[in-house]
Scaffold this active site. Structure first.
Site, PDB file in Angstrom:
ATOM      1  N   ARG A 180     130.117  95.992 124.191  1.00 54.93           N
ATOM      2  CA  ARG A 180     130.211  95.308 125.483  1.00 54.93           C
ATOM      3  C   ARG A 180     129.490  96.175 126.503  1.00 54.93           C
ATOM      4  O   ARG A 180     129.846  97.333 126.723  1.00 54.93           O
ATOM      5  CB  ARG A 180     131.678  95.113 125.859  1.00 54.93           C
ATOM      6  CG  ARG A 180     131.926  94.352 127.156  1.00 54.93           C
ATOM      7  CD  ARG A 180     133.399  93.964 127.238  1.00 54.93           C
ATOM      8  NE  ARG A 180     133.763  93.334 128.494  1.00 54.93           N
ATOM      9  CZ  ARG A 180     134.366  93.948 129.513  1.00 54.93           C
ATOM     10  NH1 ARG A 180     134.659  95.242 129.409  1.00 54.93           N
ATOM     11  NH2 ARG A 180     134.675  93.303 130.618  1.00 54.93           N
ATOM     12  N   ASN A 216     133.613  90.859 135.161  1.00 55.52           N
ATOM     13  CA  ASN A 216     134.690  91.753 134.737  1.00 55.52           C
ATOM     14  C   ASN A 216     135.860  91.687 135.713  1.00 55.52           C
ATOM     15  O   ASN A 216     135.673  91.772 136.935  1.00 55.52           O
ATOM     16  CB  ASN A 216     134.170  93.199 134.670  1.00 55.52           C
ATOM     17  CG  ASN A 216     135.233  94.185 134.227  1.00 55.52           C
ATOM     18  OD1 ASN A 216     135.652  94.168 133.088  1.00 55.52           O
ATOM     19  ND2 ASN A 216     135.682  95.030 135.159  1.00 55.52           N
ATOM     20  N   GLU A 217     137.079  91.523 135.173  1.00 59.04           N
ATOM     21  CA  GLU A 217     138.322  91.591 135.952  1.00 59.04           C
ATOM     22  C   GLU A 217     138.135  90.975 137.338  1.00 59.04           C
ATOM     23  O   GLU A 217     138.259  91.655 138.364  1.00 59.04           O
ATOM     24  CB  GLU A 217     138.788  93.048 136.045  1.00 59.04           C
ATOM     25  CG  GLU A 217     139.069  93.645 134.678  1.00 59.04           C
ATOM     26  CD  GLU A 217     139.517  95.097 134.692  1.00 59.04           C
ATOM     27  OE1 GLU A 217     139.598  95.691 135.794  1.00 59.04           O
ATOM     28  OE2 GLU A 217     139.781  95.660 133.609  1.00 59.04           O
ATOM     29  N   HIS A 269     142.729  92.127 129.138  1.00 58.81           N
ATOM     30  CA  HIS A 269     142.614  93.583 129.062  1.00 58.81           C
ATOM     31  C   HIS A 269     144.021  94.158 128.952  1.00 58.81           C
ATOM     32  O   HIS A 269     144.896  93.859 129.770  1.00 58.81           O
ATOM     33  CB  HIS A 269     141.891  94.130 130.293  1.00 58.81           C
ATOM     34  CG  HIS A 269     140.464  93.685 130.377  1.00 58.81           C
ATOM     35  ND1 HIS A 269     139.614  94.063 131.405  1.00 58.81           N
ATOM     36  CD2 HIS A 269     139.720  92.899 129.558  1.00 58.81           C
ATOM     37  CE1 HIS A 269     138.417  93.522 131.206  1.00 58.81           C
ATOM     38  NE2 HIS A 269     138.475  92.805 130.094  1.00 58.81           N
ATOM     39  N   TYR A 311     146.361  97.214 129.067  1.00 63.84           N
ATOM     40  CA  TYR A 311     146.647  98.591 129.452  1.00 63.84           C
ATOM     41  C   TYR A 311     148.163  98.724 129.659  1.00 63.84           C
ATOM     42  O   TYR A 311     148.939  98.332 128.795  1.00 63.84           O
ATOM     43  CB  TYR A 311     145.841  98.972 130.692  1.00 63.84           C
ATOM     44  CG  TYR A 311     144.348  99.068 130.416  1.00 63.84           C
ATOM     45  CD1 TYR A 311     143.826 100.123 129.666  1.00 63.84           C
ATOM     46  CD2 TYR A 311     143.470  98.103 130.884  1.00 63.84           C
ATOM     47  CE1 TYR A 311     142.473 100.226 129.395  1.00 63.84           C
ATOM     48  CE2 TYR A 311     142.104  98.184 130.618  1.00 63.84           C
ATOM     49  CZ  TYR A 311     141.618  99.244 129.867  1.00 63.84           C
ATOM     50  OH  TYR A 311     140.271  99.330 129.597  1.00 63.84           O
ATOM     51  N   GLU A 322     139.342  94.530 126.585  1.00 63.68           N
ATOM     52  CA  GLU A 322     139.442  95.964 126.872  1.00 63.68           C
ATOM     53  C   GLU A 322     140.847  96.413 126.479  1.00 63.68           C
ATOM     54  O   GLU A 322     141.807  95.659 126.615  1.00 63.68           O
ATOM     55  CB  GLU A 322     139.251  96.295 128.360  1.00 63.68           C
ATOM     56  CG  GLU A 322     137.835  96.323 128.858  1.00 63.68           C
ATOM     57  CD  GLU A 322     137.753  96.833 130.305  1.00 63.68           C
ATOM     58  OE1 GLU A 322     138.687  97.556 130.738  1.00 63.68           O
ATOM     59  OE2 GLU A 322     136.777  96.499 130.979  1.00 63.68           O
ATOM     60  N   TRP A 370     137.869 100.388 125.392  1.00 66.98           N
ATOM     61  CA  TRP A 370     137.228 101.032 126.547  1.00 66.98           C
ATOM     62  C   TRP A 370     137.448 102.542 126.413  1.00 66.98           C
ATOM     63  O   TRP A 370     138.581 102.969 126.298  1.00 66.98           O
ATOM     64  CB  TRP A 370     137.835 100.532 127.851  1.00 66.98           C
ATOM     65  CG  TRP A 370     137.115 101.121 129.031  1.00 66.98           C
ATOM     66  CD1 TRP A 370     137.323 102.334 129.608  1.00 66.98           C
ATOM     67  CD2 TRP A 370     136.034 100.516 129.756  1.00 66.98           C
ATOM     68  NE1 TRP A 370     136.460 102.552 130.637  1.00 66.98           N
ATOM     69  CE2 TRP A 370     135.651 101.447 130.761  1.00 66.98           C
ATOM     70  CE3 TRP A 370     135.340  99.324 129.657  1.00 66.98           C
ATOM     71  CZ2 TRP A 370     134.617 101.178 131.660  1.00 66.98           C
ATOM     72  CZ3 TRP A 370     134.319  99.059 130.551  1.00 66.98           C
ATOM     73  CH2 TRP A 370     133.967  99.984 131.537  1.00 66.98           C
TER      74      TRP A 370
END
Length: 531
Positions: free
Chosen positions: A74, A150-151, A217, A219, A246, A275
């Site tokens: 990516r 992105n985001e 994503h 996290y 991610e 990531w």
């Protein structure tokens, strides 16, 4: 007809051009909940992100990432929030992707944290960037995926994500892009308010080509197995395509459960992209997979994602577009003998040893059959190595077996059978309990996870949990539930994928709340009512 009239008629006939018909998706495309190549072979992303826009000289990273067996990279690009990557640079990235036999997800980083972070671009501006470099992307649909932005929202005004994303997809198609499109979740990609999850079907339907994959994503929000599996379950139940676009092994907002992320992705045939390769700063240097872009210096995170269990080295398969094998014809291994428990008059729980798949399309799930001679009945399907059977007949003997299936619909051999007999009915009444645990807290807020358990002897189809919220406290978001607030009384109701519970089974939901500084109170007690 006069010469003038004839000329005007000709001019009108030239200017009125019939609308181009909608085109079927080409190259990489969505098929059900999966990504497939042009030849129909399932493709499961196993890759990492590379911060190209800040390190444009590190072009050797493409070959180095490939050498560690990734099949996807990516690539971070910018249209102007940072030094822009113009057409020539994007064309070079495309060439590096092709040379190194990598599927490349090109992402525009300009939109990161829109609405919360100063300088962030809108998704519409991101589309304008993609149009500006379109000539470098023409004819690359077989190996290039466009991650529009992105985001694209922080934690402010996230409800606008749905219309903004829908508009961006529609505009990309109107500009002629035929590529597989990827869209990121709001809430800095983590979708903790479930805006993407709950509106994904509408967004998917807005793509005339039905060729959009969703990216979450993972996290700190995804620090427990329950949260990870619940989110993946929601998309799998909806039949919508999802990748983990991610994730990391650690983060300043919490400690993600990378082991479950990778194991569940492998078990379900879901793509993941870690990531990131190298070059992190700002306090998250621990997310570098290699030190100073040197592939000989793997960090602990690099060792984990490339060489660990369910890692890239063990699970990645090169795209067939680059010659990485033929269509998958290898079935999964045979599952273990199922074991029955919590047998009632209308249902039972089954568990079995999991299968593995080496054919490249990934393990997709399991079929559970009742053996009845010439025609065996399919009792149910599961994406994990367990299932809760419902709708069975009372006082009836069932002999069952399991077969695994992969992304190419190859079926394993039959597992050994197991036999159980349902009860005569009339068991105890449905009942449930709910217990809240504070997962994290700070002076002005906290996060709570609530575990709901079926404590009765019969299955329940859903549950409702009520609890008081201390004065001055405000619930600002929840997950795995439909929540309503009346004054200081909160009501949390189950959703489709976590409502049905067999006797003894549990489900989780959670919420985040604010409180006055220095106030240490938390909600409770919790009262559960089955349905």
């Amino acid at each position: 007809m006069s010469r003038l009239a004839a000329f005007l008629a000709l001019l009108v006939s030239v200017l009125i051009v019939p609308a181009a018909p909608a085109h079927a998706a080409v190259g990489l495309r969505v098929s059900g909940a999966r990504i497939v190549e042009a030849n129909g072979n399932a493709f499961i992303m196993r890759g990492v992100s590379h911060a190209h826009t800040w390190y444009t000289s590190q072009t050797s990273s493409f070959a180095n990432i490939k050498a560690l067996r990734a099949n996807t990279v990516r690539v971070v690009l910018s249209g102007g929030r940072w030094p822009a990557n113009g057409t020539a640079d994007v064309a070079n990235v495309v060439s590096l992707c092709r040379q190194n036999r990598l599927i490349c997800v090109l992402e525009n980083h300009d939109t990161t944290g829109y609405g919360e972070q100063s300088g962030a671009y809108t998704l519409d501006q991101a589309v304008t960037y993609w149009n500006s470099v379109r000539s470098a992307l023409t004819g690359t649909e077989d190996f290039i995926v466009i991650n529009i932005g992105n985001e694209p929202y922080g934690n402010n005004n996230v409800s606008a994500w749905t219309s903004a994303t829908t508009s961006a997809i529609s505009r990309m198609r109107s500009l002629g892009f035929q590529h597989l499109l990827m869209v990121d979740a709001p809430n800095w990609g983590q979708d903790w308010q479930f805006t993407m999850r709950d509106n994904a079907q509408a967004v998917f339907n807005a793509d005339a080509q039905r060729n959009t994959v969703f990216s979450v994503h993972m996290y700190g929000v995804f620090d427990t197995a329950a949260e990870i599996t619940a989110y993946l379950n929601a998309f799998q139940t909806a039949g919508l395509p999802l990748v983990i676009g991610e994730f990391g092994h650690n983060h300043s907002d919490g400690n993600p459960d990378e082991d479950t992320i990778m194991a569940q992705a492998q078990q379900r045939g879901v793509g993941y992209i870690g990531w990131s390769w190298s070059g992190n700063s700002g306090g998250v240097e621990y997310l570098d997979m290699v030190t100073n872009f040197n592939p000989a210096q793997l960090t602990s995170w690099g060792q984990r994602i490339f060489n660990g269990a369910n890692g890239i080295g063990a699970t990645s398969r090169e795209a067939t577009y680059f010659g990485g094998g033929s269509t998958d014809t290898t079935p999964p291994t045979t599952p273990g003998t199922p074991s029955a428990s919590n047998v009632t008059s209308s249902g039972a729980n089954l568990t079995w040893a999991a299968s593995t798949d080496s054919g490249g399309s990934g393990l997709a799930g399991y079929n559970v059959y009742r053996e009845q001679g010439a025609t065996d009945t399919l009792l149910g399907q599961s994406t994990t190595n367990s299932i809760t059977l419902t709708g069975l007949s009372a006082s009836t003997q069932y002999q069952v077996y399991v077969r695994a299936r992969d992304g190419s619909n190859n079926l394993s051999g039959n597992s050994p059978t197991t036999t159980f007999t349902t009860t005569s009915g009339g068991g105890g009444p449905g009942s449930c309990t709910a217990t809240g645990t504070v997962q994290s807290q700070w002076s002005t807020g906290y996060v709570v996870q609530v575990t709901v358990t079926n404590t009765g002897s019969v299955p329940i189809n859903g549950w409702t949990v009520t609890f008081p919220v201390p004065n001055g406290h405000t619930i600002i978001g929840g997950w795995n539930t439909t929540m309503s607030i009346s004054g200081q009384a909160a009501t949390a109701r189950s959703v489709s994928y976590n409502g049905p519970l067999a006797p003894g089974a549990s489900a989780n939901f959670g919420f985040q709340a604010t409180r006055p500084s220095g106030d240490s109170a938390t909600p409770g007690p919790y009262t559960c009512t089955p349905s």
